[in-house]
Every structure is written in structure tokens, then in C-alpha cells.
Design an enzyme around this catalytic site. Structure first.
Site, PDB file in Angstrom:
ATOM      1  N   CYS A  96       0.829  -1.200   0.000  1.00 38.38           N
ATOM      2  CA  CYS A  96       0.000   0.000   0.000  1.00 38.38           C
ATOM      3  C   CYS A  96       0.868   1.257   0.000  1.00 38.38           C
ATOM      4  CB  CYS A  96      -0.926   0.000   1.208  1.00 38.38           C
ATOM      5  SG  CYS A  96      -2.018   1.442   1.265  1.00 38.38           S
ATOM      6  N   LYS A 136       1.803  -9.600   0.402  1.00 39.67           N
ATOM      7  CA  LYS A 136       1.393  -8.897  -0.821  1.00 39.67           C
ATOM      8  C   LYS A 136       2.336  -7.713  -0.979  1.00 39.67           C
ATOM      9  CE  LYS A 136      -2.577  -7.087  -3.373  1.00 39.67           C
ATOM     10  NZ  LYS A 136      -2.143  -5.725  -3.734  1.00 39.67           N
ATOM     11  N   GLY A 209      -3.029  -6.593 -10.429  1.00 41.64           N
ATOM     12  CA  GLY A 209      -2.842  -5.325 -11.117  1.00 41.64           C
ATOM     13  C   GLY A 209      -3.373  -5.338 -12.534  1.00 41.64           C
TER      14      GLY A 209
END
Length: 342
Positions: A96, A136, A209
Site C-alpha cells: 500500500c 502482498k 494489477g
């Protein structure tokens, strides 16, 4: 089915979106896709006592929780809370790019501190009671060279005992781009992620993505990637992504459903939520895209958007919003909309 198999298709953790109501809704469309929570910070759980953020319905399994943090001890304690709650997986956010996350020294900025990530992962594994710990991440941040940084990062987390990772195939620019721009502006590098699977055949690598359809997901799987994580498309066009996923991705043709059947399946859940003091819009805000691209979609969105926040709104409003969609299928005229309460 093993968790690795469920991870062939997953719905990404998305702040303000993939809450427990969203996940329950998504589960009505796929029995097998792996679902993720919004990111929950370890500090909120350990220091803030906000364990209610971990609430979920048993029907959501298989379900993974994503944690944000950079303190190994705090992440270990948060992991123990997640394990006690019954999650199938605990995922560490190293992707993030938001300013708020950077200020807490976690998220994508951790790509610059792989050894700290490894320390966090080891602590989480020690507290996991055998529940899988995953990561992630991005392919790199700022001026890092992804072809150099990413393999080294994967080697570090593998040495820390992680064998499953989801890679968002874009760099993150920590300065100069907003989180929204970071999801769209940096170019995608699918070949690099595919190369990482060849370089690390012992790791389960999912790609994330820009993947918006089951066709695109199937193409990535055919290219050798172990799993595909879909984000915004699964939220805005859930029927297109999740209805049919069990047959297409998991080889299970018995779970096919329709958007109309999904609405019917949600009604008892809605009634239970309202009887517990909840509000209709807390659930239906996640359902607005269910009929996207189908006849009746505009009326469905309008009626729920305008009416679900009003006092007393309940299942009758959902049935009312569904009527134009059903009428469009049969060619009949939908009944005139009744005024919503308020």
C-alpha cells in the site's frame, strides 16, 4: 480443496470495500475464490483493542486477513488474535502506497527494508499456530530497479519461511502519486512477475494489477502463474468476475448462479443484519454493480442508492430494485416503483 488451490483466484483486500458484508456478498457468487479483508493495522488490534474489525461470517471461508504494521512483536500479537478468530491465512501488506500507511512505516515503503520484513514474518509465523503467513508486495518502489530488487526481496521472504506471495505488477511511487494514481500510472510488468515464478518454482506466486476479466485471469494461469488476484473489477462488476469463476478457474460446474439468485440469497443475511440494528446501505452499497452491463442495472443502482440510507429501508426496497431487472429478462413492464420510506 487446499488453500493454494483457492488462491488460483482471489479478491484483493481493498480499503473501505472488502468488509464482511462485501465478502459475504462475493461468496454467494463463488464457493472457491479466496477472499481478503480490508487491511487491518496491527496497532488497531493490539493497542486499540479493535478486535471487532476481525468479525466475519463462517460462510466467508476460505477467508484471509491482511495486516499492516512493521513492529515484529505487535504483528505477532495481532497474528495470534487473527488465528483465534479463525482466519485461514494472515497476509502482510508490503504494497500500500498511501501517505497514512507510509507515516506508520509499513505498506509499500517496507520494500526498502526487506530484512525488517523478514523479522516481521518470522514473528508472525511463530505466532501463527500453523496458519499460513503470506505477503502482498509491489515489484519495487521509487527509483528501485524491479529486476534487481524483486528477486532479492522474494529470496529474503522465502528464507523467512514464506512460500506464497501476491505481487502487484507495478512499482509504487511513494512521493508524487496518489494511491489512486499508483494503481493506474506506473506501467504494468507482467513478464517480470512471470519470470519470478520461473526463478522461484518452489513459491506460490499470484499476480495482481490491471486484471479485470476471467479471460485475463485464465491467460495468466496458462502462462504459469499460480494465482490471480482481482481488485476493482471484482468490486464494480462482481457478476462478470465471480459468477462463472468456479467453473472456469476451479473446474467446478455445480456452483453456477445468476445475479437474481444472488439477490435472493442475500435477503436472509440482510434481514439478520437489520434485526441486529444494522442499516441496509451497509450491505447494499457493495451490491450496486451486480447488474452492471445488464438490463435494469440503472434502476437497480438508483433505487438502492437513493433509498437504502433512509430510515426503515429494508428487504422490500431490495425486492423493488430487483423488479426492473427481472422485467427486462421477460420483456414485461416493471411495476411502478413505490415511494421509498423516509
Amino acid at each position: 480443496m487446499e488453500l493454494d488451490q483457492h488462491a488460483r483466484l482471489s479478491v484483493a483486500p481493498m480499503m473501505d470495500w472488502t468488509d464482511r458484508h462485501c465478502r459475504y456478498f462475493h461468496r454467494q457468487m463463488s464457493n472457491h475464490a479466496l477472499l481478503y479483508t480490508e487491511m487491518v493495522t496491527a496497532a488497531a488490534l493490539v493497542r486499540g483493542g479493535a478486535v471487532h474489525l476481525l468479525d466475519f461470517d463462517a460462510a466467508e471461508h476460505p477467508v484471509a486477513v491482511q495486516l499492516g504494521g512493521s513492529d515484529p512483536g505487535e504483528l505477532a500479537r495481532a497474528t495470534a488474535l487473527c488465528v483465534a478468530q479463525g482466519y485461514d491465512e494472515v497476509n502482510l501488506n508490503v504494497g500500500c502506497p498511501s501517505d497514512r500507511v507510509q507515516s506508520g512505516t509499513f505498506g509499500a515503503v517496507l520494500m526498502k527494508s526487506p530484512e525488517l520484513v523478514a523479522d516481521c514474518l518470522r514473528a508472525m509465523k511463530d505466532a501463527s499456530d500453523g496458519i499460513e503467513i503470506t505477503v502482498k508486495c509491489r515489484i519495487g518502489v521509487d527509483d528501485q530497479e524491479p529486476a534487481e530488487v524483486l528477486p532479492a526481496f522474494l529470496e529474503t521472504i522465502r528464507d523467512a519461511g514464506v512460500r506464497r506471495v501476491t505481487i502487484h505488477a507495478r512499482k509504487a511511487w511513494l512521493k508524487g502519486l496518489s494511491p489512486k494514481e499508483n494503481r493506474e500510472v506506473p506501467p504494468l510488468d507482467y513478464p517480470l512477475v512471470q519470470a519470478m515464478k520461473r526463478a522461484f518454482p518452489d513459491m506460490h506466486i499470484s499476480i495482481n494489477g490491471g486484471i479485470a476479466t476471467l479471460d485475463a485471469a485464465a491467460a495468466q494461469l496458462a502462462a504459469g502463474i499460480d494465482g490471480v488476484m482481482i481488485g476493482r473489477a471484482a468490486y464494480h462488476h462482481p457478476a462478470e468476475v465471480l459468477i462463472g469463476a468456479d467453473a472456469r478457474i476451479f473446474g467446478d460446474g455445480h456452483a453456477a448462479t445468476t445475479p437474481e439468485a444472488v439477490v435472493r440469497a442475500m435477503l436472509p443475511y440482510i434481514e439478520a443484519h437489520l434485526s441486529g440494528g444494522g442499516r441496509l446501505h451497509e450491505i447494499t452499497r457493495h451490491m450496486l454493480g451486480l447488474f452492471a452491463g445488464r438490463p435494469g442495472a440503472r434502476a437497480w443502482r438508483r433505487l438502492l442508492s437513493e433509498g437504502a440510507t433512509r430510515p426503515g429501508a429494508g428487504p422490500d426496497l431490495v425486492e423493488q430494485a430487483l423488479a426492473p431487472c427481472l422485467a427486462a429478462q421477460t420483456g414485461a413492464q416493471a411495476p411502478m416503483a413505490r415511494p421509498v420510506c423516509g
